[in-house]
Design a protein around this motif. Sequence first.
Motif, PDB file in Angstrom:
ATOM      1  N   VAL A  51       9.533 -11.930   7.913  1.00  0.00           N
ATOM      2  CA  VAL A  51       7.900 -10.902   6.908  1.00  0.00           C
ATOM      3  C   VAL A  51       6.817 -11.637   7.502  1.00  0.00           C
ATOM      4  O   VAL A  51       5.521 -11.369   7.774  1.00  0.00           O
ATOM      5  N   PHE A  52       7.046 -13.283   6.553  1.00  0.00           N
ATOM      6  CA  PHE A  52       5.836 -13.962   6.542  1.00  0.00           C
ATOM      7  C   PHE A  52       6.622 -15.126   7.232  1.00  0.00           C
ATOM      8  O   PHE A  52       7.539 -16.070   7.726  1.00  0.00           O
ATOM      9  N   PRO A  53       5.373 -15.733   8.135  1.00  0.00           N
ATOM     10  CA  PRO A  53       6.115 -16.744   9.056  1.00  0.00           C
ATOM     11  C   PRO A  53       6.601 -18.075   8.978  1.00  0.00           C
ATOM     12  O   PRO A  53       6.146 -18.463   7.250  1.00  0.00           O
ATOM     13  N   VAL A  54       6.861 -18.569   9.674  1.00  0.00           N
ATOM     14  CA  VAL A  54       7.821 -19.432   9.017  1.00  0.00           C
ATOM     15  C   VAL A  54       7.322 -20.550  10.046  1.00  0.00           C
ATOM     16  O   VAL A  54       7.564 -20.592  11.330  1.00  0.00           O
ATOM     17  N   GLU A  55       6.669 -21.893   9.672  1.00  0.00           N
ATOM     18  CA  GLU A  55       5.899 -22.866  10.708  1.00  0.00           C
ATOM     19  C   GLU A  55       7.550 -24.192  10.191  1.00  0.00           C
ATOM     20  O   GLU A  55       7.836 -24.370   9.281  1.00  0.00           O
ATOM     21  N   TYR A  56       7.622 -24.843  11.824  1.00  0.00           N
ATOM     22  CA  TYR A  56       8.266 -26.237  11.684  1.00  0.00           C
ATOM     23  C   TYR A  56       7.283 -27.166  11.453  1.00  0.00           C
ATOM     24  O   TYR A  56       6.446 -27.003  12.213  1.00  0.00           O
ATOM     25  N   LYS A  57       7.367 -27.872  10.767  1.00  0.00           N
ATOM     26  CA  LYS A  57       7.702 -29.442  10.073  1.00  0.00           C
ATOM     27  C   LYS A  57       7.452 -30.268  10.610  1.00  0.00           C
ATOM     28  O   LYS A  57       8.929 -30.728  10.545  1.00  0.00           O
ATOM     29  N   THR A 109       2.969  -8.987  -0.415  1.00  0.00           N
ATOM     30  CA  THR A 109       1.629  -9.579  -0.278  1.00  0.00           C
ATOM     31  C   THR A 109       2.129 -10.546  -0.094  1.00  0.00           C
ATOM     32  O   THR A 109       1.268 -11.765   0.792  1.00  0.00           O
ATOM     33  N   GLY A 110       3.141 -11.629  -0.635  1.00  0.00           N
ATOM     34  CA  GLY A 110       3.452 -12.903  -0.863  1.00  0.00           C
ATOM     35  C   GLY A 110       3.082 -13.457  -2.232  1.00  0.00           C
ATOM     36  O   GLY A 110       2.962 -14.712  -2.552  1.00  0.00           O
ATOM     37  N   LYS A 111       1.535 -12.382  -3.219  1.00  0.00           N
ATOM     38  CA  LYS A 111       1.054 -13.288  -3.855  1.00  0.00           C
ATOM     39  C   LYS A 111       2.156 -12.699  -5.335  1.00  0.00           C
ATOM     40  O   LYS A 111       2.270 -12.096  -5.530  1.00  0.00           O
ATOM     41  N   TYR A 112       1.367 -14.063  -6.130  1.00  0.00           N
ATOM     42  CA  TYR A 112       2.050 -14.125  -7.590  1.00  0.00           C
ATOM     43  C   TYR A 112       1.332 -12.924  -8.332  1.00  0.00           C
ATOM     44  O   TYR A 112       0.001 -12.969  -8.475  1.00  0.00           O
ATOM     45  N   PHE A 117      13.264 -11.923   5.747  1.00  0.00           N
ATOM     46  CA  PHE A 117      13.510 -11.626   6.871  1.00  0.00           C
ATOM     47  C   PHE A 117      13.726 -10.212   6.431  1.00  0.00           C
ATOM     48  O   PHE A 117      14.366  -9.355   5.942  1.00  0.00           O
ATOM     49  N   ASN A 118      13.198  -9.471   7.908  1.00  0.00           N
ATOM     50  CA  ASN A 118      13.554  -8.307   8.906  1.00  0.00           C
ATOM     51  C   ASN A 118      15.507  -8.300   8.677  1.00  0.00           C
ATOM     52  O   ASN A 118      15.990  -9.064   9.052  1.00  0.00           O
ATOM     53  N   ARG A 119      15.553  -7.609   7.420  1.00  0.00           N
ATOM     54  CA  ARG A 119      17.626  -7.674   7.276  1.00  0.00           C
ATOM     55  C   ARG A 119      18.034  -7.011   8.722  1.00  0.00           C
ATOM     56  O   ARG A 119      19.927  -6.975   8.553  1.00  0.00           O
ATOM     57  N   VAL A 120      17.699  -6.084   9.421  1.00  0.00           N
ATOM     58  CA  VAL A 120      17.773  -6.103  10.773  1.00  0.00           C
ATOM     59  C   VAL A 120      18.288  -6.778  12.014  1.00  0.00           C
ATOM     60  O   VAL A 120      19.192  -7.079  12.198  1.00  0.00           O
ATOM     61  N   ASP A 121      17.344  -7.773  12.155  1.00  0.00           N
ATOM     62  CA  ASP A 121      17.110  -8.662  12.833  1.00  0.00           C
ATOM     63  C   ASP A 121      16.744 -10.243  12.654  1.00  0.00           C
ATOM     64  O   ASP A 121      16.814 -10.801  13.615  1.00  0.00           O
ATOM     65  N   MET A 151       4.435 -17.824   3.087  1.00  0.00           N
ATOM     66  CA  MET A 151       4.161 -17.416   2.159  1.00  0.00           C
ATOM     67  C   MET A 151       5.706 -16.714   1.461  1.00  0.00           C
ATOM     68  O   MET A 151       6.752 -16.504   2.653  1.00  0.00           O
ATOM     69  N   PRO A 152       5.531 -16.488   0.257  1.00  0.00           N
ATOM     70  CA  PRO A 152       4.821 -16.700  -0.647  1.00  0.00           C
ATOM     71  C   PRO A 152       5.010 -18.089  -0.955  1.00  0.00           C
ATOM     72  O   PRO A 152       5.307 -18.982  -0.536  1.00  0.00           O
TER      73      PRO A 152
END
Length: 695
Positions: A344-350, A586-589, A336-340, A371-372
């Motif tokens: 940073v990467f989308p969060v999906e609700y399932k 990047t969210g990549k390994y 997350f952006n630590r201020v607001d 991601m990651p």
Amino acid sequence: MTKTISAIALFAATIAFAGAQSTSQSEWPVYGGQPAQDHYSPLARINRTNVKNLQVAWTYDTGEKGVFQPSPIIVGSVLYSYTPSQKVIALDATTGKLLWKFDSGIAGTQPARALAYWSDGTSARILAGVMNYLYALDAKTGQPIPSFGENGRVDLREGLGRDPATVSIALTSPGIVYKDLIIVGGRDPETLPCPPGDIRAYDVRTGALRWSFHTIPHPGEYGYDSWPKDAWKRSGAANNWAGMALDAKRGIVYVPTGSAAFDFYGGDRLGDDLFANTLLALDADTGKRLWHFQAVRHDLWDRDFPSPPALVTVEHQGEKIDAVAQTTKQGWIYLFNRVDGQPVFPVEYKRYPASTVPGEVTAAMQPLPTMPAPYARQALTEDMLTRRTPQAHAWAVKEFRTFRSAGQFVPFSLDKPTIVFPGYDGGAEWGGPAVDPDTGIIYVNANEMAWLGGLEENKSSGASGSGLYQQQCSICHGDDRRGSPPAFPSLVDIGKSLTIDQTRDTIRQGKGRMPSFPAFSDEQLDALIRYLQTGHDDKTELKSESGSSTETEKYNFTGYRKFLDPDGYPAIAPPWGTLSAIDLNTGKYVWKIPFGEYPELAAKGMKNTGSENYGGPVVTAGGLLFIGATNFDKQMHAYDKATGKLLWRATLPFSGNATPATYEVNGRQYVVIAAGGKDPRLPIGGVYVAFALPK
């Protein structure tokens, strides 16, 4: 009481303390290295080229055995930490020589993972949790400071809206220091009765309470309507047991919380249950909520946030973002952006299945980061079962077909056990990740174990020993008292290993993962012990008023049970533990490797299986990642942080289930770890081991 300090030791402590007035990059003055909790050191005297030459510089044997998980802090040339029984010690960081020891007179039975340090430039104090007390000690002498609280300590049981005499709380992870405040959480029981997990800030000089944030909201507070009316009076937990991170420049403290009690049935706490399972961003001066993210709504799976978050600056889509990264038991990383608080990467609700248990209402949707990719497998299928031997595989297949295994957020049922994978101990655990601020790469060690869970109707009365057992003890030791050894020992025939007095003391005081149970009346405790000793209830039931101090749930958890084969090994295919490097830009390994071994399997050629591991890594500017953690092989490791290649390892006297620390004194860099062991089938102890290059 305090240990008598000799004149020579006091003189040595004074000399050592002279260099400990201000912190620098050569020190490790905070749990996690610094308030950002990134486990990073800019030291580089030990590097990829010379790490192969590391050798033992000194050891200090506490002479004790018990739960031993501390990460020392080092200020100047003094190392501060704990013994297994929660005595506070100061050592010469170059020799391991004892400078002073503080014995509160309380036998600590809970994990104690670190201390906190505060200085105003002229004097300094150590802020130490010992069970339910927060002590302020003079950093130079180890003596309690009388002006802090009551005779040098604050009782954390007070001010929680409960009778302090019946409250169980322990400060297992240290508070975090901000200006003249010490901000703390605490470890709470996972059954009712249980105090609320209020986050509290105390004046570091006086011990006075300066602010409190209610994690179970009171009337008029944000989130109150996510619980039943006045839930804060009855429900408990939603506590910060794992520790916190601090953005000192902005004055924001980041607080991850755990699940609400009772962990596995929530018919009495219907709703999303804010602020359980939540990452909170609070104004460190006032405790005001700035933003929050709830990772698990109406938790029924014990999916606490297990570690402090880590602060890091990443470059994402061409923009530099000051971010906060939070690891999870599920194997996900939220960024997350630590201020607001924006992800940073989308969060999906399932959407996930509804519960079939009467009275339970599960949350319809849960948030998952896109991601990651998860650092632990997310669902157990039949083709993932062990093939260690044909017999073990056949057994695992037969057992697996009696379970329900459908991935994450599957509610427990009354008809068959449900697979929880990753298990209750992660994924990630309390050791926390390390983050390299130069690259934005996060390093996470994780468990990959399958566990079982289920519910059954509570048919026992709270007015009996068996009823008290089902309400308070079966969550860990199972409805049949057989537990899930070695983590949760069997209580069958307990009278053969513990006397009645020893059993009473353990229940009253707690031990290891087991919290204390002060709410039991003497009559209740006698009835419970008779049941534990005999397996039967006394003919005379307890008076009805005797059960008023414990809560009766409609359904009991059937107990923590690992999915192990008949030989005691994981009934799933390896890896059973991993170590991953993930680029948060990047969210990549970057790399991922099995982490840990079973020595007896490795001797037969079954190497690199990974194993359970507790305790986090440390990353350095020297290009190295230091970590102990592995349960069975007792190894201390140094990896190339860029590739994951093992560059050095050493055998510890006991497994190092703690996060190491690294520091420099007089131009010499050290790496130190607490080694005590975890598995009760193996020897345990309490030894600090420091490594350095040859002089």
